[in-house]
Design an enzyme around this catalytic site. Structure first.
Site, PDB file in Angstrom:
ATOM      1  CG  ASP A 579      32.439  45.487  58.338  1.00  0.00           C
ATOM      2  OD1 ASP A 579      31.235  45.245  58.497  1.00  0.00           O
ATOM      3  OD2 ASP A 579      32.867  46.631  58.168  1.00  0.00           O
ATOM      4  CD  GLU A 777      34.637  51.938  63.969  1.00  0.00           C
ATOM      5  OE1 GLU A 777      34.035  51.304  63.087  1.00  0.00           O
ATOM      6  OE2 GLU A 777      35.627  52.681  63.721  1.00  0.00           O
TER       7      GLU A 777
END
Length: 807
Positions: A579, A777
């Site tokens: 990302d 996460e």
């Protein structure tokens, strides 16, 4: 004559054994497939089920508090971090026939437990039953809730409520009957425990509005594709009822919520959606039982009780046999943690069906122009034909859908637990590779899946790639087959030689049911044959669409092997999976990306190994040559002597090629994907970077970006410093298998890093699980605190494998 009779008897026995073995093999295959028909939760819900069929029976649990009117605005249905549940997690889940989940909702003072059991058999998937129970969290506070469960049928077939309808409600047992082409004829029983209690301060027949001693019901005809909107349907019905009450001139006062938000007790003609409600106070219990008419033995409440106990014990034994954590010294609490995170990964497996949105008007060649991301183009998004996908999901509340780059990591753990379940998922993903060799990196199939995705991320582009991690899982499968062969483990074809072994012949034995593609070499080979053409096509697509330029900017290398991710923007390279990790800015067609070079090399080596097994000699030769060229160019193009690291490339203002170095996870790919020999000085430099507290080393795991980088913890700060489990797992795996276990100049340092990093990872993820009830996460490199999505039981569940040292 005696000898003749003896030969005849032996021959008869041999023929009978052969027929019996063939029957057993067929039964094993049938049992495995049959058990998976109902093998799917709806992972985006706190609890719900569906068969692995495009259109069929969907079920789901809904609840809300009834102590005050505002509780109605906090209806629980789909997993949502905003609901603020203290915990919801599967404690045990075998992936096929058994699961236990707990959900703790302190806002409504209730702890729920769902216990699922399935019996395979018959021709339509067998029976399943779920027991849902609730207990107060605090016995000194009210614990009344509105408990609702719904059933909705899409596609061909019918479903009807068989109880005599009563406008005051139904008695303690509800029964529906239905039929579909795939499920055949079936019955559904909703049965409440006779000891269940109504909410406090309620008299069973004191109100004209509702008799709260009964089960309330509501049935409607809902269009196909809309049953997933069950919460909205419920809200619409209850709001309409509320408005009618307050607008009624005869209403003297607004009734309490427990009456106000009771279902209306009506069923419209041809209803395919039924929802049932009970106002109740903990402790309570309901059994919901699905009985297929073709099942030879039906589940009921009694067999559910005994079956759950038996399956729970079986799960514990199988878990220890599979992962061996107790023999490694882990205590009961740590084993519970490992069981929970593995079970949550499996509980996040779902079946998805629907159309995807794809825009084919933009191609990889459009990104050969400078400032390609700013160019105006007329978008042309279109819906694809419906697709089906059976997949694990990274996070039930935040990412309840399939992600290509996540899935390979998921299958490392799932495959260790249930080889054949994993292969089924892999096969589904491979089937999505189209005739060009492309597969969408994010599978957003249907309106329900799209409802969880911001609009700007819904469109997929057929020149966008994603790390081909499924090959990691396929390689693990091949290693499992090899390990069994080396251990001389019994082959299904050899069952006749073990005719008196109950363990082998039992088709309910989970070891057999979950391992038939490991036990039968022909099945293993057939599986590889089936998926190989698509994998080969995908590899060619990578080389064609993600190819990067070498000569135009004066670079020197031994071949044309060079690659760059398409789909770049100034702040993101979503296609890489990393990302917002720093990349050359602004994006430029001259870029070359070190991680992508490594991934393509990994593909070449992996496909070579498959081709060799399948005796595709020409293909194997091609892959070997391409792999050697990639490794050579990796060193020629991406190694920077100045930075002592592997780096991306771009060009400066004078169009001269330059290194763009941001030390972090990007720098590790040559090591973690095993493209570096264990005596390479470059490996030594990577190990130094890993173990340096000013670079990647923290006591909670490896930082995603070096502490010395100018982008460290800046901007979106997603992959810019915090600790991620997938890359830490890859580091541990490569150290364990290649660099700490094999003689070389860096063996001792690799061993030291491995031991310390493994301890740091296990201790911190376990600590945060104990503190919060969730795995996360990512984790703070500074404090170890869990960050962002939770529960994130995708690749963070790899900690189970780290504990077991299974790489």
């Amino acid at each position: 004559m005696f000898i003749f009779n003896l030969i005849y008897i032996l021959l008869f026995i041999r023929i009978s054994l052969t027929e019996y073995v063939d029957y057993q093999k067929t039964s094993i295959l049938a049992a495995s497939n049959d058990s998976l028909l109902w093998g799917t939760y709806r992972p985006n819900l706190y609890f719900g089920t569906r068969p692995r069929l495009p259109e069929s029976l969907l079920t789901g649990l809904i609840w809300f508090g009834i102590e005050n009117a505002s509780s109605f605005s906090q209806i629980r249905h789909a997993c949502d971090q905003g609901d603020g549940l203290d915990e919801y997690s599967f404690k045990k889940h075998d992936g096929r026939n058994f699961a236990i989940q707990t959900l703790s909702d302190s806002k409504n003072n209730i702890k729920l437990k769902t216990e699922l059991l399935k019996n395979s058999g018959g021709g339509h998937g067998g029976d399943w039953a779920v027991r849902i129970s609730g207990t107060p969290i605090n016995n000194n506070k009210p614990s009344g809730i509105s408990f609702l469960y719904y059933f909705g049928l899409e596609g061909d077939g019918s479903i009807e409520l068989t109880n005599p309808l009563d406008e005051m409600g139904l008695d303690t047992q509800v029964e529906l009957k239905g039929e579909t082409p795939d499920l055949g004829q079936f019955s559904i029983i909703l049965k409440e425990d006779p000891n269940n209690r109504m909410p406090s301060n309620v008299h069973s027949k004191a109100s004209e509005l509702a008799d709260l001693s009964k089960i309330h019901y509501w049935g409607r005809l809902v269009p196909d594709g809309d049953i997933w909107r069950a919460k909205e349907l419920l809200q619409g019905h209850l709001i309409s009822k509320y408005q009618n009450i307050i607008k009624n001139p005869e209403t003297k006062s607004i009734p309490p919520p427990k009456y106000l938000f009771a279902l209306k007790n009506e069923v419209k003609e041809n209803s395919n959606f039924f929802i049932f409600q009970k106002m109740i106070e903990g402790p309570f219990q309901f059994d919901i039982i699905f009985q297929s008419n073709s099942s030879p033995i039906h589940l009921d409440s009694e067999s559910l009780t005994s079956g759950l106990k038996s399956k729970s014990q079986e799960f514990d034994q199988r878990f220890e046999k599979t992962f061996g954590l107790r023999e490694k010294g882990f205590n009961d609490s740590q084993i519970y943690f490992a069981q929970t995170i593995m079970s949550n990964l499996i509980g996040g497996i779902g079946y998805f069906y629907g159309s995807s949105i794809v825009d084919r008007s933009f191609t990889d060649s459009d990104e050969d122009e400078e400032e390609f991301w700013t160019k105006y183009r007329e978008a042309d998004p279109r819906l694809t034909p419906p697709l089906a996908l059976f997949t694990a999901t990274p996070s039930r509340p935040f990412f309840p859908r399939g992600f290509y780059w996540d899935e390979g990591f998921h299958q490392l753990l799932i495959g260790k637990w249930d080889n054949d379940l994993s292969l089924d998922i892999i096969k589904h993903w491979v089937s999505l590779i189209d005739n060009d060799g492309w597969v969408a990196r994010e599978q957003i199939l249907g309106e329900e899946a799209r409802s969880k995705v911001p609009e700007e991320f819904q469109i997929q582009y057929p020149h966008y790639a994603n790390p081909p991690t499924l090959l990691m899982a396929i390689k693990s499968f091949m290693l499992r087959v090899d390990n069994l062969e080396n251990k001389n483990t019994i082959n299904i074809d050899d069952i006749g030689e073990q005719i008196f072994s109950d363990h082998i012949l039992s088709t309910t034995d989970p070891t057999i049911i979950s391992s038939r593609f490991m036990l039968d070499k022909k099945l293993a080979n057939d599986f590889l044959k089936e998926i190989y053409p698509k994998l080969k096509l995908n590899y060619k697509w990578f080389r064609r669409t993600q190819w990067g330029e070498v000569k135009e900017w004066g670079r020197r290398a031994r071949s044309r092997e060079a690659y760059r991710w398409r789909g770049r923007t100034p702040g993101h390279t979503l296609t890489s999976g990393l990302d917002d990790y720093p990349r050359p800015t602004p994006p430029h067609p001259a870029e070359l990306h070190v991680d992508l070079m490594c991934w393509v090399g990994f593909m070449a080596r992996s496909l070579k190994e498959i081709a060799e097994r399948l005796e595709e000699e020409d293909d194997a030769d091609d892959y070997t040559k391409e792999y050697k060229n990639i490794v050579a160019n990796l060193n020629d193009l991406h190694w920077s002597e100045e930075h002592d690291a592997f780096c991306d490339l771009s060009v400066d203002e004078d169009e001269d090629s330059i290194f763009v170095c941001h030390k972090g996870y990007l720098s590790l790919f040559p090591m973690v994907l095993e493209l570096l020999p264990n005596d390479s000085p470059k490996l030594g430099a990577i190990l130094d970077m890993i173990y340096n507290p000013s670079e990647l080393w923290s006591k909670y795991g490896l930082r995603s970006l070096s502490k010395s980088d100018r982008f460290f913890h800046t901007g979106e700060d997603y992959w810019r410093g915090n600790v991620w489990m997938n890359i830490n797992y890859l580091v541990l795996s490569s150290l364990y298998k290649n660099y700490a276990a094999i003689e070389g100049p860096y063996k001792e340092k690799a061993k030291t890093i491995y031991k310390e990093l493994r301890i740091n990872i296990i201790e911190n993820v376990y600590k945060e699980f104990e503190r919060t009830g969730y795995v996360w996460e990512q984790y703070s490199e500074d404090t170890g605190v869990g960050l962002r999505s939770h529960p994130f039981t995708g690749w963070t569940s790899l900690v189970t494998l780290i504990m077991a040292e299974e790489y």
